[in-house]
Design a protein around this motif. Structure first.
Motif, PDB file in Angstrom:
ATOM      1  N   VAL A   3      -7.518 -53.209  15.900  1.00 45.07           N
ATOM      2  CA  VAL A   3      -7.593 -52.606  14.570  1.00 45.07           C
ATOM      3  C   VAL A   3      -8.545 -53.435  13.717  1.00 45.07           C
ATOM      4  O   VAL A   3      -8.471 -54.665  13.704  1.00 45.07           O
ATOM      5  CB  VAL A   3      -6.198 -52.553  13.922  1.00 45.07           C
ATOM      6  CG1 VAL A   3      -6.269 -51.867  12.570  1.00 45.07           C
ATOM      7  CG2 VAL A   3      -5.235 -51.830  14.824  1.00 45.07           C
ATOM      8  N   SER A   4      -9.426 -52.773  13.042  1.00 46.21           N
ATOM      9  CA  SER A   4     -10.372 -53.471  12.177  1.00 46.21           C
ATOM     10  C   SER A   4      -9.634 -54.109  11.005  1.00 46.21           C
ATOM     11  O   SER A   4      -8.713 -53.503  10.442  1.00 46.21           O
ATOM     12  CB  SER A   4     -11.400 -52.472  11.662  1.00 46.21           C
ATOM     13  OG  SER A   4     -11.993 -52.958  10.491  1.00 46.21           O
ATOM     14  N   PRO A   5     -10.011 -55.319  10.612  1.00 48.71           N
ATOM     15  CA  PRO A   5      -9.342 -55.968   9.475  1.00 48.71           C
ATOM     16  C   PRO A   5      -9.504 -55.189   8.179  1.00 48.71           C
ATOM     17  O   PRO A   5      -8.657 -55.288   7.284  1.00 48.71           O
ATOM     18  CB  PRO A   5     -10.040 -57.323   9.382  1.00 48.71           C
ATOM     19  CG  PRO A   5     -10.755 -57.500  10.652  1.00 48.71           C
ATOM     20  CD  PRO A   5     -11.005 -56.171  11.246  1.00 48.71           C
ATOM     21  N   GLU A  24      -9.312 -52.014   7.939  1.00 47.83           N
ATOM     22  CA  GLU A  24      -8.328 -50.931   7.913  1.00 47.83           C
ATOM     23  C   GLU A  24      -6.912 -51.456   7.737  1.00 47.83           C
ATOM     24  O   GLU A  24      -6.005 -50.710   7.393  1.00 47.83           O
ATOM     25  CB  GLU A  24      -8.393 -50.139   9.221  1.00 47.83           C
ATOM     26  CG  GLU A  24      -9.689 -49.367   9.398  1.00 47.83           C
ATOM     27  CD  GLU A  24      -9.805 -48.789  10.787  1.00 47.83           C
ATOM     28  OE1 GLU A  24      -8.800 -48.724  11.501  1.00 47.83           O
ATOM     29  OE2 GLU A  24     -10.927 -48.402  11.154  1.00 47.83           O
ATOM     30  N   GLN A  25      -6.725 -52.754   8.013  1.00 47.86           N
ATOM     31  CA  GLN A  25      -5.374 -53.282   7.960  1.00 47.86           C
ATOM     32  C   GLN A  25      -4.914 -53.422   6.506  1.00 47.86           C
ATOM     33  O   GLN A  25      -5.679 -53.767   5.619  1.00 47.86           O
ATOM     34  CB  GLN A  25      -5.330 -54.647   8.628  1.00 47.86           C
ATOM     35  CG  GLN A  25      -5.042 -54.549  10.107  1.00 47.86           C
ATOM     36  CD  GLN A  25      -5.053 -55.915  10.732  1.00 47.86           C
ATOM     37  OE1 GLN A  25      -5.698 -56.822  10.225  1.00 47.86           O
ATOM     38  NE2 GLN A  25      -4.352 -56.052  11.825  1.00 47.86           N
ATOM     39  N   MET A  26      -3.638 -53.194   6.308  1.00 49.15           N
ATOM     40  CA  MET A  26      -3.053 -53.442   4.997  1.00 49.15           C
ATOM     41  C   MET A  26      -2.890 -54.945   4.808  1.00 49.15           C
ATOM     42  O   MET A  26      -2.524 -55.645   5.750  1.00 49.15           O
ATOM     43  CB  MET A  26      -1.672 -52.779   4.909  1.00 49.15           C
ATOM     44  CG  MET A  26      -1.712 -51.287   4.836  1.00 49.15           C
ATOM     45  SD  MET A  26      -2.102 -50.722   3.203  1.00 49.15           S
ATOM     46  CE  MET A  26      -0.528 -50.984   2.402  1.00 49.15           C
ATOM     47  N   PRO A  27      -3.153 -55.467   3.631  1.00 50.74           N
ATOM     48  CA  PRO A  27      -2.855 -56.867   3.380  1.00 50.74           C
ATOM     49  C   PRO A  27      -1.350 -57.100   3.476  1.00 50.74           C
ATOM     50  O   PRO A  27      -0.554 -56.254   3.036  1.00 50.74           O
ATOM     51  CB  PRO A  27      -3.344 -57.113   1.959  1.00 50.74           C
ATOM     52  CG  PRO A  27      -4.072 -55.903   1.567  1.00 50.74           C
ATOM     53  CD  PRO A  27      -3.733 -54.800   2.480  1.00 50.74           C
ATOM     54  N   GLU A  28      -0.989 -58.241   4.062  1.00 54.43           N
ATOM     55  CA  GLU A  28       0.423 -58.448   4.300  1.00 54.43           C
ATOM     56  C   GLU A  28       1.152 -58.913   3.031  1.00 54.43           C
ATOM     57  O   GLU A  28       2.335 -58.702   2.884  1.00 54.43           O
ATOM     58  CB  GLU A  28       0.608 -59.473   5.422  1.00 54.43           C
ATOM     59  CG  GLU A  28       0.335 -58.842   6.792  1.00 54.43           C
ATOM     60  CD  GLU A  28       0.376 -59.852   7.904  1.00 54.43           C
ATOM     61  OE1 GLU A  28       0.793 -60.987   7.639  1.00 54.43           O
ATOM     62  OE2 GLU A  28      -0.013 -59.490   9.018  1.00 54.43           O
ATOM     63  N   ASP A  29       0.431 -59.556   2.137  1.00 54.44           N
ATOM     64  CA  ASP A  29       1.070 -60.019   0.910  1.00 54.44           C
ATOM     65  C   ASP A  29       0.809 -58.994  -0.191  1.00 54.44           C
ATOM     66  O   ASP A  29      -0.336 -58.753  -0.564  1.00 54.44           O
ATOM     67  CB  ASP A  29       0.484 -61.380   0.531  1.00 54.44           C
ATOM     68  CG  ASP A  29       1.232 -62.001  -0.626  1.00 54.44           C
ATOM     69  OD1 ASP A  29       2.248 -61.413  -1.044  1.00 54.44           O
ATOM     70  OD2 ASP A  29       0.784 -63.066  -1.094  1.00 54.44           O
ATOM     71  N   PRO A  30       1.848 -58.349  -0.735  1.00 53.08           N
ATOM     72  CA  PRO A  30       1.617 -57.301  -1.736  1.00 53.08           C
ATOM     73  C   PRO A  30       0.999 -57.839  -3.031  1.00 53.08           C
ATOM     74  O   PRO A  30       0.355 -57.077  -3.770  1.00 53.08           O
ATOM     75  CB  PRO A  30       3.010 -56.751  -2.002  1.00 53.08           C
ATOM     76  CG  PRO A  30       3.840 -57.220  -0.878  1.00 53.08           C
ATOM     77  CD  PRO A  30       3.248 -58.480  -0.390  1.00 53.08           C
ATOM     78  N   SER A  31       1.179 -59.147  -3.303  1.00 51.32           N
ATOM     79  CA  SER A  31       0.612 -59.673  -4.547  1.00 51.32           C
ATOM     80  C   SER A  31      -0.903 -59.693  -4.503  1.00 51.32           C
ATOM     81  O   SER A  31      -1.554 -59.811  -5.529  1.00 51.32           O
ATOM     82  CB  SER A  31       1.149 -61.076  -4.803  1.00 51.32           C
ATOM     83  OG  SER A  31       0.610 -61.956  -3.838  1.00 51.32           O
TER      84      SER A  31
END
Lengths: 209, 177
Positions: free
Chosen positions: B142-144, B146-153
């Motif tokens: 998976v392309s970075p 496209e990835q969701m950031p893991e920290d919501p802040s």
């Protein structure tokens, strides 16, 4: 110091310098100017295997190879034996020589291939199951006891249908004992060939290691 | 596509022969035991089943071993000839095996068995390819971007209209006040 050591060329001698190799008492002794980490030379694992995998192959991994080679060897030997024992028929100038020949080869090869295959199947199956049981219940390794048990049990099981044709306890027991004896002798032969010739029947180095 | 889970090629013939023999013996034992129990007289059902197994299971195993040996030998020959291992090898060897094993029954039977072998092996190979594709989906990189950031802040303040839909953001807070 290191360069001097390497140029010195004295492989085993020379007490001029203190050994630069960490040595443990009781361990294997290395040459004094040994320019290699001896931990690479510890006997044992030479190959990198995946985590959880064993260094050597067990009985199950080798079972199919053993069964297949038994079937094929039985086929070849049975075919040759059939041709040899029926050579008068083949020499007699029969009309359908090709058909006769192929019938002899197929019948005898099939018969002996089945026999040898069943023996190998029983031996491998019993050996695998007994080895697994020993490993899990008693946590003992695979060794000569497994081979002997598997071979004897194979002999008993193979002679079971012949024994059950008789009635009464004594003839049945006689047949079973004879089969077990033949199996035990075969097991001794297998162990002896492993021990003396180094013939590897289990995919591991040898049972006595 | 090299095979790493199986034996290398000349030994694969022996291995497949043994595997097919074991398969036939085990399957034939189950089948003929049940059949023997069914066909025996009432007093000696267990013995009848056992006798049926001892006479018939090796035959089944032998037939399977024939098939496995011929198939694997053809497969290895094709690997050596073509220099590659792909599903076509298996399909062709299935056809050749069907033809070889019904050699004594004449050309029509040979052709029929060859077609059946080809179709069977094509089905098997197709299913295995589909399984591989399905299981390979989870290893797809998976392309970075496209990835969701893991920290919501890390997301920062949400856009107004979008955030109200999910029950967050400044506009929702205003409404509750």
């Amino acid at each position: 110091m290191m360069t001097d050591d390497r140029r010195g060329g004295q492989l085993f001698g020379g007490g001029l310098f203190a050994p630069n190799v960490p040595s443990s008492p009781g361990g294997p002794s290395y040459p004094q100017y040994f320019n290699l980490d001896p931990s690479y030379m510890t006997p044992g694992s030479e190959f990198i295997v995946p985590e959880g995998a064993q260094q050597t192959r067990g009985r199950f991994e080798l079972a199919f190879l053993q069964i297949g080679s038994s079937v094929m060897a039985g086929c070849v030997l049975g075919s040759i034996g059939g041709v040899v024992s029926n050579r008068e028929i083949l020499r007699s100038g029969e009309k359908h020589l090709k058909t006769t020949f192929s019938n002899i080869v197929f019948n005898n090869g099939g018969k002996w291939g089945k026999k040898c295959g069943v023996v190998a199947f029983l031996y491998s199956g019993v050996g695998t199951l007994f080895g697994l049981a020993r490993q899990h219940l008693l946590s003992q390794d695979d060794d000569g006891i497994n081979t002997m048990t598997a071979a004897t049990t194979t002999g008993v099981l193979y002679s079971l249908p012949q024994a059950l044709k008789h009635s009464g306890l004594k003839p049945v027991a006689k047949h079973l004992c004879r089969g077990g004896l033949v199996g035990a002798v075969a097991g001794v032969v297998i162990l002896g060939s492993e021990y003396f010739i180094g013939f590897n029947t289990k995919g591991r180095r040898a049972w006595y290691y | 596509m090299d095979e790493y889970t199986r034996e290398p090629c000349p030994y694969r013939i022996v291995d497949d022969c043994g595997g097919a023999f074991s398969l036939g013996v085990i399957g034939g034992s189950i089948f003929h035991f049940i059949k023997g129990i069914k066909d025996s007289a009432k007093g000696s059902r267990l013995k009848g089943g056992f006798m049926s197994v001892t006479t018939n299971a090796p035959k089944t195993g032998g037939a399977f071993a024939q098939w496995g040996f011929t198939f694997s030998a053809t497969d290895c020959a094709l690997v050596a000839l073509r220099g590659k291992e792909d599903p076509w090898n298996a399909i062709i060897s299935g056809g050749v095996t069907g033809a070889v094993l019904s050699f004594r029954q004449g050309y029509t039977a040979m052709f029929g068995s060859a077609v059946i072998g080809c179709v069977l092996l094509a089905l098997i190979e197709g299913v295995s390819i589909a399984m591989t594709k399905m299981s390979a989906e989870q290893f797809k990189p998976v392309s970075p971007l496209e990835q969701m950031p893991e920290d919501p802040s890390q997301l920062g303040p949400a856009p107004a209209g979008f955030a109200s839909f999910f029950g967050g953001g400044s506009s929702t807070e205003k409404e509750f006040q």
